[in-house]
Design a protein around this motif. Sequence first.
Motif, PDB file in Angstrom:
ATOM      1  N   PRO A 136       0.838  -1.189   0.000  1.00 45.52           N
ATOM      2  CA  PRO A 136       0.000   0.000   0.000  1.00 45.52           C
ATOM      3  C   PRO A 136       0.884   1.254   0.000  1.00 45.52           C
ATOM      4  N   LEU A 137       0.518   2.215  -0.835  1.00 48.83           N
ATOM      5  CA  LEU A 137       1.364   3.415  -0.915  1.00 48.83           C
ATOM      6  C   LEU A 137       0.862   4.452   0.076  1.00 48.83           C
ATOM      7  N   TRP A 138       1.501   4.469   1.233  1.00 48.91           N
ATOM      8  CA  TRP A 138       1.157   5.444   2.254  1.00 48.91           C
ATOM      9  C   TRP A 138       2.140   6.587   2.169  1.00 48.91           C
ATOM     10  N   GLU A 139       1.672   7.702   1.639  1.00 46.11           N
ATOM     11  CA  GLU A 139       2.563   8.861   1.598  1.00 46.11           C
ATOM     12  C   GLU A 139       2.578   9.482   2.981  1.00 46.11           C
ATOM     13  N   ALA A 140       3.681  10.167   3.325  1.00 49.68           N
ATOM     14  CA  ALA A 140       3.729  10.863   4.611  1.00 49.68           C
ATOM     15  C   ALA A 140       2.524  11.793   4.660  1.00 49.68           C
ATOM     16  N   GLY A 141       1.806  11.798   5.776  1.00 52.80           N
ATOM     17  CA  GLY A 141       0.633  12.667   5.910  1.00 52.80           C
ATOM     18  C   GLY A 141      -0.662  11.956   5.572  1.00 52.80           C
ATOM     19  N   THR A 142      -0.606  10.718   5.059  1.00 54.38           N
ATOM     20  CA  THR A 142      -1.844   9.990   4.757  1.00 54.38           C
ATOM     21  C   THR A 142      -2.599   9.736   6.055  1.00 54.38           C
ATOM     22  N   GLU A 143      -3.873  10.072   6.044  1.00 54.18           N
ATOM     23  CA  GLU A 143      -4.685   9.922   7.249  1.00 54.18           C
ATOM     24  C   GLU A 143      -4.681   8.469   7.733  1.00 54.18           C
ATOM     25  N   GLY A 144      -4.538   8.294   9.028  1.00 54.48           N
ATOM     26  CA  GLY A 144      -4.582   6.946   9.594  1.00 54.48           C
ATOM     27  C   GLY A 144      -3.241   6.236   9.592  1.00 54.48           C
ATOM     28  N   THR A 145      -2.202   6.880   9.037  1.00 54.83           N
ATOM     29  CA  THR A 145      -0.899   6.192   8.993  1.00 54.83           C
ATOM     30  C   THR A 145       0.141   6.935   9.837  1.00 54.83           C
ATOM     31  N   GLU A 146      -0.358   7.799  10.726  1.00 61.23           N
ATOM     32  CA  GLU A 146       0.550   8.634  11.527  1.00 61.23           C
ATOM     33  C   GLU A 146       1.471   7.783  12.388  1.00 61.23           C
ATOM     34  N   SER A 147       0.952   6.606  12.828  1.00 60.66           N
ATOM     35  CA  SER A 147       1.750   5.795  13.744  1.00 60.66           C
ATOM     36  C   SER A 147       2.800   4.946  13.004  1.00 60.66           C
ATOM     37  N   LEU A 148       2.753   4.959  11.679  1.00 62.30           N
ATOM     38  CA  LEU A 148       3.717   4.139  10.925  1.00 62.30           C
ATOM     39  C   LEU A 148       5.116   4.729  11.009  1.00 62.30           C
ATOM     40  N   ALA A 149       6.094   3.842  11.101  1.00 64.53           N
ATOM     41  CA  ALA A 149       7.482   4.322  11.048  1.00 64.53           C
ATOM     42  C   ALA A 149       7.717   4.957   9.677  1.00 64.53           C
ATOM     43  N   PRO A 150       8.555   6.010   9.628  1.00 67.34           N
ATOM     44  CA  PRO A 150       8.733   6.725   8.355  1.00 67.34           C
ATOM     45  C   PRO A 150       9.166   5.815   7.206  1.00 67.34           C
ATOM     46  N   PHE A 151       9.879   4.716   7.533  1.00 68.32           N
ATOM     47  CA  PHE A 151      10.321   3.890   6.404  1.00 68.32           C
ATOM     48  C   PHE A 151       9.196   3.073   5.775  1.00 68.32           C
ATOM     49  N   PHE A 152       7.972   3.191   6.293  1.00 70.73           N
ATOM     50  CA  PHE A 152       6.820   2.573   5.622  1.00 70.73           C
ATOM     51  C   PHE A 152       6.119   3.559   4.689  1.00 70.73           C
ATOM     52  N   HIS A 153       6.515   4.828   4.774  1.00 76.05           N
ATOM     53  CA  HIS A 153       5.897   5.813   3.880  1.00 76.05           C
ATOM     54  C   HIS A 153       6.549   5.738   2.510  1.00 76.05           C
ATOM     55  N   LEU A 154       5.719   5.814   1.482  1.00 73.47           N
ATOM     56  CA  LEU A 154       6.257   5.752   0.112  1.00 73.47           C
ATOM     57  C   LEU A 154       5.337   6.551  -0.811  1.00 73.47           C
ATOM     58  N   SER A 155       5.923   7.488  -1.518  1.00 71.75           N
ATOM     59  CA  SER A 155       5.120   8.279  -2.457  1.00 71.75           C
ATOM     60  C   SER A 155       5.008   7.533  -3.788  1.00 71.75           C
ATOM     61  N   LEU A 156       4.026   7.921  -4.578  1.00 75.07           N
ATOM     62  CA  LEU A 156       3.874   7.340  -5.918  1.00 75.07           C
ATOM     63  C   LEU A 156       5.141   7.571  -6.732  1.00 75.07           C
ATOM     64  N   GLU A 157       5.679   8.783  -6.587  1.00 74.77           N
ATOM     65  CA  GLU A 157       6.861   9.148  -7.368  1.00 74.77           C
ATOM     66  C   GLU A 157       8.048   8.249  -6.995  1.00 74.77           C
ATOM     67  N   ARG A 158       8.231   8.041  -5.702  1.00 74.47           N
ATOM     68  CA  ARG A 158       9.344   7.201  -5.229  1.00 74.47           C
ATOM     69  C   ARG A 158       9.144   5.746  -5.675  1.00 74.47           C
ATOM     70  N   CYS A 159       7.886   5.317  -5.607  1.00 69.50           N
ATOM     71  CA  CYS A 159       7.567   3.951  -6.028  1.00 69.50           C
ATOM     72  C   CYS A 159       7.936   3.770  -7.505  1.00 69.50           C
ATOM     73  N   ALA A 160       7.540   4.729  -8.328  1.00 70.10           N
ATOM     74  CA  ALA A 160       7.830   4.640  -9.767  1.00 70.10           C
ATOM     75  C   ALA A 160       9.340   4.687 -10.002  1.00 70.10           C
TER      76      ALA A 160
END
Length: 285
Positions: free
Chosen positions: A191-215
Amino acid sequence: MRPLPIDQGTVLIIGAARGIGRELARLLARRVRTLVLVDREAQALEPLREELLLHYPTLGVLVESHDVCDPRQVDALLASLGAQFVRVDVLVNNASEGDQGLYAQEGWARVEAMLRANVWAPALLTHRLLKPMLERGRGGILNIGSGAAQLILPGSATFAATQRFLDGFTEALRLEVEGQGVTVTRVAPGPLWEAGTEGTESLAPFFHLSLERCAREALAGFERGEALVYPGLGHRWVMRLLPMLPRGLKRSLGRMALRSLRREALLLPGQAPKTLPLSGEPSPA
Ligand SMILES: NC(=O)c1ccc[n+]([C@@H]2O[C@H](COP(=O)([O-])OP(=O)(O)OC[C@H]3O[C@@H](n4cnc5c(N)ncnc54)[C@H](OP(=O)(O)O)[C@@H]3O)[C@@H](O)[C@H]2O)c1
């Protein structure tokens, strides 16, 4: 390994109007000669076409509106490219269908749409385009799949199974074309959770991934000739650990996911419960 024919080549992206497909188009635009952007609606592709031409006025951008789940429209797409003397160097199978729901309660039309988009369309497009690539001795096929291929995923039975098709298909094709100048790669994002995605605040930053970074990571892995790319540090870790788990434990994780899916379904405001209770759980009123 020969480099992929991306620079000054022609790349065909299925499902380019938004999401990962659009980000791939943005990344590739500075390098390729021609981008063929395919999506169901030409209108949906127009803003991207304008944006790309604004930044890269010499880029060839072909907008092709086709539903690749329809055999006649796949024929029409390929006929249109043939009529314009467009030779596809790299195919990106990116469009897919997914959903959440118990299989028994799903309409057949939904199931069929998933099978068509996630299995039938990439299989057909690859069948049509791989042979000419092999004849030229250069080409690439980038299959954008999902980490769901690794999971036991009740609530997404068809989707997860179609992702296993893409896994087996990619791995077998790679061996068939080895040493012939064609690279076949599968990308399996989570799942692509960008930093700031609602409900993912508790995720460690290394779980955040933008569409751009994914591509970006997808493209880099493809160019390195990797068989499988897991974009994102956190996701990559989880996916590499998963095969080490015993299947029984994976089933238990699947049961936990199913319980939470049922809870969510039962809690939907103003809606009748969509699912049957688990055995041993109280029936919804
Ligand atoms: N985003 C994620 O979190 C995530 C996670 C894991 C894996 N993935 C995988 O990554 C790929 C891209 O996902 P995404 O979320 O970036 O996609 P997306 O935002 O849903 O965009 C997909 C695009 O493909 C188009 N499309 C779908 N079916 C089509 C068809 N039959 N013919 C032509 N165009 C079609 C869609 O058009 P419509 O608007 O008309 O539907 C849409 O413009 C998928 O294969 C997905 O399974 C994504």
